[in-house]
Design a protein around this motif. Structure first.
Motif, PDB file in Angstrom:
ATOM      1  N   ILE A  40       0.849  -1.191   0.000  1.00 28.35           N
ATOM      2  CA  ILE A  40       0.000   0.000   0.000  1.00 28.35           C
ATOM      3  C   ILE A  40       0.883   1.239   0.000  1.00 28.35           C
ATOM      4  N   GLY A  41       0.268   2.381  -0.274  1.00 29.18           N
ATOM      5  CA  GLY A  41       1.011   3.637  -0.291  1.00 29.18           C
ATOM      6  C   GLY A  41       0.342   4.620  -1.230  1.00 29.18           C
ATOM      7  N   PRO A  42       0.770   5.882  -1.193  1.00 29.22           N
ATOM      8  CA  PRO A  42       0.139   6.909  -2.032  1.00 29.22           C
ATOM      9  C   PRO A  42       0.343   6.642  -3.518  1.00 29.22           C
ATOM     10  N   SER A  43      -0.500   7.230  -4.363  1.00 28.81           N
ATOM     11  CA  SER A  43      -0.361   7.094  -5.810  1.00 28.81           C
ATOM     12  C   SER A  43       1.020   7.574  -6.238  1.00 28.81           C
ATOM     13  N   GLY A  44       1.604   6.838  -7.183  1.00 29.38           N
ATOM     14  CA  GLY A  44       2.902   7.250  -7.716  1.00 29.38           C
ATOM     15  C   GLY A  44       4.094   6.881  -6.863  1.00 29.38           C
ATOM     16  N   CYS A  45       3.875   6.017  -5.845  1.00 30.62           N
ATOM     17  CA  CYS A  45       4.998   5.684  -4.952  1.00 30.62           C
ATOM     18  C   CYS A  45       5.817   4.500  -5.465  1.00 30.62           C
ATOM     19  N   GLY A  46       5.364   3.861  -6.557  1.00 29.03           N
ATOM     20  CA  GLY A  46       6.131   2.751  -7.132  1.00 29.03           C
ATOM     21  C   GLY A  46       5.549   1.371  -6.878  1.00 29.03           C
ATOM     22  N   LYS A  47       4.334   1.311  -6.307  1.00 28.67           N
ATOM     23  CA  LYS A  47       3.737   0.001  -5.954  1.00 28.67           C
ATOM     24  C   LYS A  47       3.611  -0.905  -7.178  1.00 28.67           C
ATOM     25  N   SER A  48       2.942  -0.399  -8.237  1.00 26.24           N
ATOM     26  CA  SER A  48       2.706  -1.225  -9.424  1.00 26.24           C
ATOM     27  C   SER A  48       4.009  -1.534 -10.152  1.00 26.24           C
ATOM     28  N   MET A  88      -0.638 -13.527 -12.812  1.00 24.71           N
ATOM     29  CA  MET A  88      -0.751 -12.057 -12.729  1.00 24.71           C
ATOM     30  C   MET A  88      -2.180 -11.644 -13.038  1.00 24.71           C
ATOM     31  N   VAL A  89      -2.728 -10.794 -12.187  1.00 18.42           N
ATOM     32  CA  VAL A  89      -4.075 -10.263 -12.396  1.00 18.42           C
ATOM     33  C   VAL A  89      -3.959  -8.736 -12.422  1.00 18.42           C
ATOM     34  N   PHE A  90      -4.442  -8.142 -13.514  1.00 16.25           N
ATOM     35  CA  PHE A  90      -4.277  -6.702 -13.753  1.00 16.25           C
ATOM     36  C   PHE A  90      -5.540  -5.931 -13.364  1.00 16.25           C
ATOM     37  N   GLN A  91      -5.429  -4.597 -13.369  1.00 12.88           N
ATOM     38  CA  GLN A  91      -6.617  -3.745 -13.142  1.00 12.88           C
ATOM     39  C   GLN A  91      -7.647  -3.984 -14.234  1.00 12.88           C
ATOM     40  N   GLN A  92      -7.176  -3.917 -15.477  1.00 13.28           N
ATOM     41  CA  GLN A  92      -8.051  -4.182 -16.625  1.00 13.28           C
ATOM     42  C   GLN A  92      -7.893  -5.667 -16.941  1.00 13.28           C
ATOM     43  N   PHE A  93      -8.986  -6.334 -17.190  1.00 10.06           N
ATOM     44  CA  PHE A  93      -9.035  -7.791 -17.075  1.00 10.06           C
ATOM     45  C   PHE A  93      -8.202  -8.524 -18.129  1.00 10.06           C
ATOM     46  N   ASN A  94      -7.930  -7.870 -19.264  1.00  5.38           N
ATOM     47  CA  ASN A  94      -7.058  -8.452 -20.301  1.00  5.38           C
ATOM     48  C   ASN A  94      -7.558  -9.810 -20.797  1.00  5.38           C
ATOM     49  N   LEU A  95      -8.871  -9.976 -20.881  1.00  6.69           N
ATOM     50  CA  LEU A  95      -9.419 -11.205 -21.459  1.00  6.69           C
ATOM     51  C   LEU A  95      -9.449 -11.068 -22.984  1.00  6.69           C
ATOM     52  N   PHE A  96      -9.428 -12.209 -23.666  1.00  7.31           N
ATOM     53  CA  PHE A  96      -9.528 -12.199 -25.138  1.00  7.31           C
ATOM     54  C   PHE A  96     -11.003 -12.116 -25.515  1.00  7.31           C
ATOM     55  N   GLU A 169      -3.824  -3.912  -8.155  1.00  2.50           N
ATOM     56  CA  GLU A 169      -5.065  -3.161  -7.913  1.00  2.50           C
ATOM     57  C   GLU A 169      -6.264  -3.824  -8.607  1.00  2.50           C
ATOM     58  N   PRO A 170      -6.561  -5.076  -8.253  1.00  4.73           N
ATOM     59  CA  PRO A 170      -7.556  -5.853  -8.993  1.00  4.73           C
ATOM     60  C   PRO A 170      -8.987  -5.338  -8.902  1.00  4.73           C
ATOM     61  N   THR A 171      -9.265  -4.446  -7.937  1.00  3.80           N
ATOM     62  CA  THR A 171     -10.646  -3.953  -7.799  1.00  3.80           C
ATOM     63  C   THR A 171     -10.798  -2.494  -8.212  1.00  3.80           C
ATOM     64  N   SER A 192      -6.572 -20.820   1.183  1.00  2.97           N
ATOM     65  CA  SER A 192      -6.143 -22.118   0.637  1.00  2.97           C
ATOM     66  C   SER A 192      -4.617 -22.254   0.643  1.00  2.97           C
ATOM     67  N   GLY A 193      -3.908 -21.179   1.045  1.00  2.00           N
ATOM     68  CA  GLY A 193      -2.451 -21.267   1.157  1.00  2.00           C
ATOM     69  C   GLY A 193      -1.679 -20.689  -0.014  1.00  2.00           C
ATOM     70  N   MET A 194      -2.371 -20.060  -0.962  1.00  2.00           N
ATOM     71  CA  MET A 194      -1.682 -19.481  -2.109  1.00  2.00           C
ATOM     72  C   MET A 194      -0.800 -18.311  -1.669  1.00  2.00           C
ATOM     73  N   THR A 195       0.419 -18.272  -2.168  1.00  2.47           N
ATOM     74  CA  THR A 195       1.294 -17.120  -1.936  1.00  2.47           C
ATOM     75  C   THR A 195       0.790 -15.975  -2.815  1.00  2.47           C
ATOM     76  N   MET A 196       0.577 -14.802  -2.219  1.00  3.17           N
ATOM     77  CA  MET A 196       0.000 -13.685  -2.957  1.00  3.17           C
ATOM     78  C   MET A 196       0.744 -12.397  -2.643  1.00  3.17           C
ATOM     79  N   VAL A 197       0.931 -11.585  -3.680  1.00  2.00           N
ATOM     80  CA  VAL A 197       1.454 -10.227  -3.505  1.00  2.00           C
ATOM     81  C   VAL A 197       0.410  -9.305  -4.124  1.00  2.00           C
ATOM     82  N   VAL A 198      -0.151  -8.415  -3.309  1.00  2.00           N
ATOM     83  CA  VAL A 198      -1.334  -7.652  -3.721  1.00  2.00           C
ATOM     84  C   VAL A 198      -1.091  -6.155  -3.555  1.00  2.00           C
TER      85      VAL A 198
END
Length: 247
Positions: A40-48, A88-96, A169-171, A192-198
């Motif tokens: 977490i952190g302010p916009s533009g801090c380098g999170k993404s 990887m799950v993006f903000q925009q869903f990137n489905l075909f 930022e999936p939501t 379920s034990g999945m390793t996640m970075v969010v």
């Protein structure tokens, strides 16, 4: 939680415009198997930028990233082979848009993992069942709500059986009433034990589901700790100011 280190980040820097913009300015961090690390952190801090560096969608200017003990920042490494284990799950869903939901999910397992079509489809249906969308297998992305699309995007990443899931930022692109259905899937995944970075702005999720919070500012990790300590007693002035604005 296991002591197995899945990702090790050493001295990570990402600079733009000949070093005048320092998006990441020296990050050291380890992520262990089974952890849910919330950034977490302010916009533009380098999170993404940090998150996208973990599978080299952003190429670091400096530093090393080790994934399962292998330095993936080494130019000789076949990064695509390692990316198969990093969902990887993006903000925009990137489905075909030209493929129905089932084909969206099975495309990579069939092409990259060489799974038989019948097996890939059976596993995809089990995942769709898990997120409550088995009845949408034959429809196209344009026929789904934003929340449904994001749940499908999560399923598509899970179909590759990754060792870690990255969420950028999936939501943030969803209408407020759809946020909960996506966070519920992510909670179930964490349980379920999945390793996640969010990377997220959802502080309730960070507090409830995260095992560790990284607070970023100006391209560095300014503070980290378990969620309850961080939210109840942040150590730095920067973190206190940030939380005062978002809580």
């Amino acid at each position: 939680m296991s002591d197995n280190v899945l990702l090790e980040i050493k001295g990570l820097k990402k600079h733009y415009r000949n070093g005048t913009i320092k998006a990441l300015n020296g990050i050291d961090c380890t992520i262990k198997q089974g952890e849910v690390v919330v950034i977490i952190g302010p916009s533009g801090c380098g999170k993404s930028t940090f998150l996208r560096s973990l599978n080299l969608l952003e190429l670091p200017t400096e530093g090393e990233i080790l994934f399962e003990g292998i330095e993936i920042t080494d130019p000789k490494i076949d990064i695509n082979r390692h990316r198969q284990k990093i969902g990887m799950v993006f903000q925009q869903f990137n489905l075909f848009h030209n493929l129905n939901i089932l084909d969206n999910i099975t495309l990579a397992p069939i092409k990259l993992l060489k799974k038989p079509k019948a097996q890939a489809e059976q596993e995809a249906m089990q995942l769709l069942e898990r997120v409550g969308l088995a009845d949408r297998a034959a429809v196209y992305p344009s026929q789904l709500s934003g929340g449904q699309k994001q749940r499908i995007a999560i399923v598509r990443a899970l179909a590759m059986k990754p060792d870690v899931m990255l969420f950028d930022e999936p939501t943030s692109a969803l209408d407020p009433e759809m946020v909960g259905e996506v966070l519920d899937v992510m909670k179930e995944l964490a349980q379920s034990g999945m390793t996640m970075v969010v990377v997220t702005h959802e502080m309730g999720f960070a507090r409830e589901v995260g095992t560790r919070v990284l607070f970023m500012k100006d391209g560095t990790i300014m503070e980290e700790g378990d969620p309850h300590t961080f939210f109840d007693a942040p150590k730095t002035e920067h973190a206190r100011n940030f939380l005062a604005k978002v809580l």
